[in-house]
Design a protein around this motif. Structure first.
Motif, short mmCIF file in Angstrom:
data_model
loop_
_atom_site.label_atom_id
_atom_site.label_comp_id
_atom_site.label_asym_id
_atom_site.label_seq_id
_atom_site.Cartn_x
_atom_site.Cartn_y
_atom_site.Cartn_z
N UNK A 153 37.82 -31.10 14.41
CA UNK A 153 38.28 -32.36 15.19
C UNK A 153 37.78 -32.53 16.41
N UNK A 154 37.58 -33.56 16.96
CA UNK A 154 36.73 -33.88 18.08
C UNK A 154 37.03 -32.73 19.36
N UNK A 155 38.36 -32.79 19.63
CA UNK A 155 38.69 -31.61 20.67
C UNK A 155 38.16 -30.24 20.27
N UNK A 156 38.09 -29.88 19.15
CA UNK A 156 37.70 -28.63 18.71
C UNK A 156 36.29 -28.57 18.79
N UNK A 157 35.38 -29.56 18.58
CA UNK A 157 34.09 -29.69 19.14
C UNK A 157 33.77 -29.51 20.46
N UNK A 158 34.59 -30.18 21.29
CA UNK A 158 34.37 -29.88 22.77
C UNK A 158 34.87 -28.37 23.16
N UNK A 159 35.68 -27.85 22.48
CA UNK A 159 35.93 -26.41 22.66
C UNK A 159 34.71 -25.56 22.33
N UNK A 160 34.05 -25.93 21.29
CA UNK A 160 32.88 -25.10 20.92
C UNK A 160 31.81 -25.32 21.88
N UNK A 161 31.62 -26.37 22.32
CA UNK A 161 30.65 -26.62 23.40
C UNK A 161 30.87 -25.69 24.61
N UNK A 162 32.15 -25.58 24.85
CA UNK A 162 32.62 -24.64 25.92
C UNK A 162 32.26 -23.29 25.57
N UNK A 163 32.54 -22.74 24.49
CA UNK A 163 32.39 -21.61 24.11
C UNK A 163 30.71 -21.36 24.24
N UNK A 164 29.71 -22.15 23.76
CA UNK A 164 28.45 -22.15 24.01
C UNK A 164 28.07 -21.85 25.69
N UNK A 165 28.86 -22.52 26.24
CA UNK A 165 28.66 -22.29 27.64
C UNK A 165 29.16 -21.14 28.29
N UNK A 166 29.98 -20.56 27.84
CA UNK A 166 30.60 -19.36 28.17
C UNK A 166 29.51 -18.03 27.78
N UNK A 167 29.29 -18.42 26.39
CA UNK A 167 28.34 -17.28 25.80
C UNK A 167 27.09 -17.31 26.85
N UNK A 168 26.51 -18.41 27.13
CA UNK A 168 25.39 -18.41 28.00
C UNK A 168 25.77 -17.53 29.20
N UNK A 169 26.80 -17.93 29.99
CA UNK A 169 27.20 -17.06 31.15
C UNK A 169 27.18 -15.53 30.79
#
Length: 372
Positions: free
Chosen positions: A155-171
């Motif tokens: 779902x679209x909200x889950x996609x945005x959650x995964x984008x956030x997981x990528x951001x945190x993984x980069x940190x």
């Protein structure tokens, strides 16, 4: 008459990094993380440090969240223990004079319920990767391959959650001491499942047109820039003509030229092109490579059964800046020196590629000091 120096062994400035040569060790899954917890360990640190003579190392794919895992014993980068384990690796590589990026990975549909605590894998669409196997371990720890499970569409909200997981993984990668990150957007994994038309039947803003199918790629790339704090610290791996793991695009030249243009506009430091490299694979036309060079102003890395001679030609002709050598790095920790001197390469023991210990991992011999 003196011969023009081989560009493969010339230094290259990449952002704030000064690479001593144009040789890249690309990401290669080896499944050696410590259990439980999929934690990078001292053995992995030794393995990567042995190969620090590469101009740049890109780590094996490291999953950004538990639902992003697709193969047994692969390392993650989302728990404190995993971040601390990766710090051992980066410290060892830097102590040996090397440079290393973390490849960030979400496999999407290329997983199995046994790896995900009984959950179904996720993807752009509810389309199974039929005939594609993933590496798992049974309750007794015995490895094997099984058909990838049927995924559900995000779902679209889950996609945005995964984008956030990528951001945190980069940190997390920066905290772990990596010099940067590479997004795995190739070989049929999650980002690729959005890009390629054959794996994406969505009818919302993430499906249909090329622009929509590239939306997730762009959002993740921007998140990685935010997470690392620098465009130069972000690379993206693409595989325009590969059909690995069931991902096929109807018009790859148009799709991936648009992807390269988008990534150029975002300003990421490099694009890492994985060419199809199996027997009878389609050649990547020179005109396509020139199109990518024309629309993307950053560093271009190419990988795909390159020899020293092919690499020299690619760099001399100007459509590549760096060349990645995958399989040869498995068995040859001192590969740059072997390529420079024309020394014979160690053969690879294919039975030890995935899982195990020292054998077939850190026990491949380097050249004797006198020969090197």
């Amino acid at each position: 008459m003196s011969r023009t120096p081989n560009p493969l062994f010339q230094p290259y400035a990449f952002g704030s990094l000064q690479l001593p040569n144009r040789i890249v060790m690309p990401p290669m899954t080896r499944s050696r993380s410590s259990q439980p917890g999929d934690v990078p360990n001292a053995l992995m640190a030794e393995y990567y440090a042995q190969r620090a003579g590469a101009g740049l190392i890109v780590s094996e794919g490291t999953w950004i969240s538990p639902l992003g895992k697709g193969y047994a014993w692969t390392p993650g980068i989302c728990t404190p223990e995993q971040v601390a384990g990766w710090r051992k690796v980066t410290d060892a590589v830097h102590a040996a004079g090397g440079r290393i990026f973390a490849q960030l990975w979400h496999v999407g549909r290329l997983s199995h319920v046994s790896l995900l605590g009984g959950q179904a894998p996720v993807s752009s669409s509810a389309i199974q990767a039929t005939g594609v196997n993933v590496f798992v371990a049974d309750n007794d720890g015995k490895p094997g391959f099984v058909q990838a499970s049927m995924p559900r569409a995000l779902a679209v909200p889950e996609i945005q959650e995964i984008v956030g997981q990528f951001r945190q993984a980069a940190r997390n990668a920066m905290e772990a001491g990596f010099d940067g990150v590479e997004l795995h957007a190739a070989n049929g994994y999650l980002v690729n499942q959005f890009i390629d038309s054959g794996a994406n039947d969505r009818t919302d803003q993430y499906g249909g047109s090329v622009e929509n199918r590239l939306r997730f790629l762009g959002e993740v790339a921007n998140a990685l820039v935010e997470g690392t704090g620098s465009k130069d610290r972000v690379g993206i791996r693409l595989a325009p003509l590969t059909t690995l793991n069931g991902c096929v695009d109807a018009d790859p030249e148009t799709t991936y030229t648009a992807a390269a243009k988008l990534l150029g506009e975002i300003g990421v430091g490099y694009i890492h092109i994985a060419e199809a490299d199996w027997e009878d694979a389609p050649d990547m036309p020179m005109a396509f490579k020139q199109r990518l060079r024309a629309v993307y102003p950053g560093t271009l890395i190419y990988a795909g059964k390159y020899t020293a001679a092919r690499a020299e030609a690619a760099l001399s002709e100007g459509w590549a800046d760096l060349i990645a050598f995958g399989r040869p790095f498995v068995a040859n920790p001192d590969l740059p020196e072997r390529l420079r001197t024309g020394a014979m390469l160690n053969p690879t023991d294919r039975d030890t590629l995935f899982g195990g210990g020292v054998h077939g991992y850190t026990d491949y011999p380097a050249l004797p000091a006198k020969a090197a």
